[in-house]
Design a protein around this motif. Structure first.
Motif, PDB file in Angstrom:
ATOM      1  N   ARG A 286       7.843  11.667   5.907  1.00  0.00           N
ATOM      2  CA  ARG A 286       7.103  10.234   5.981  1.00  0.00           C
ATOM      3  C   ARG A 286       5.775  10.119   4.780  1.00  0.00           C
ATOM      4  O   ARG A 286       6.124   9.004   3.901  1.00  0.00           O
ATOM      5  N   ARG A 287       4.562  10.122   5.516  1.00  0.00           N
ATOM      6  CA  ARG A 287       3.466  10.057   4.921  1.00  0.00           C
ATOM      7  C   ARG A 287       3.099  10.642   3.130  1.00  0.00           C
ATOM      8  O   ARG A 287       3.033  10.212   2.217  1.00  0.00           O
ATOM      9  N   ILE A 288       4.292  12.021   2.843  1.00  0.00           N
ATOM     10  CA  ILE A 288       4.355  12.739   1.498  1.00  0.00           C
ATOM     11  C   ILE A 288       4.835  12.221   0.815  1.00  0.00           C
ATOM     12  O   ILE A 288       5.026  11.700  -0.602  1.00  0.00           O
ATOM     13  N   SER A 289       6.061  11.532   1.688  1.00  0.00           N
ATOM     14  CA  SER A 289       7.500  10.836   0.584  1.00  0.00           C
ATOM     15  C   SER A 289       6.493   9.554   0.120  1.00  0.00           C
ATOM     16  O   SER A 289       6.919   9.125  -1.119  1.00  0.00           O
ATOM     17  N   ARG A 290       5.771   8.690   0.605  1.00  0.00           N
ATOM     18  CA  ARG A 290       5.306   7.834   0.206  1.00  0.00           C
ATOM     19  C   ARG A 290       4.717   7.642  -1.261  1.00  0.00           C
ATOM     20  O   ARG A 290       4.193   6.402  -1.898  1.00  0.00           O
ATOM     21  N   LEU A 291       3.946   8.748  -1.457  1.00  0.00           N
ATOM     22  CA  LEU A 291       2.791   9.378  -2.720  1.00  0.00           C
ATOM     23  C   LEU A 291       4.143   9.212  -3.874  1.00  0.00           C
ATOM     24  O   LEU A 291       3.439   8.370  -4.780  1.00  0.00           O
TER      25      LEU A 291
END
Length: 70
Positions: free
Chosen positions: A3-8
């Motif tokens: 999820r943290r990577i997809s927010r980029l």
């Protein structure tokens, strides 16, 4: 973590949207220049003209996704 990577990859502001559209436009013109080299004549120019049109349509869709109230 995923999820943290997809927010980029989420466009959060209109400024980011314009940067993405600018990048798409640069890539489209570069692809169009390659088409002109591969297909000299009217066919190459036609393919060159179609590349930025696709960016115009994608850019309109990206900008349309933001709220009008902003």
């Amino acid at each position: 973590m995923l999820r943290r990577i997809s927010r980029l990859f989420v466009i959060k502001s209109k400024f980011e949207a314009f940067l993405v559209i600018y990048g798409l436009g640069n890539g489209a013109v570069e692809r169009g220049l390659h088409y002109l080299q591969q297909y000299p004549g009217y066919g190459g120019w036609l393919l060159f003209a179609v590349c930025p049109v696709a960016v115009f349509m994608a850019g309109a869709k990206i900008l349309d996704s933001f709220d009008v109230a902003e």
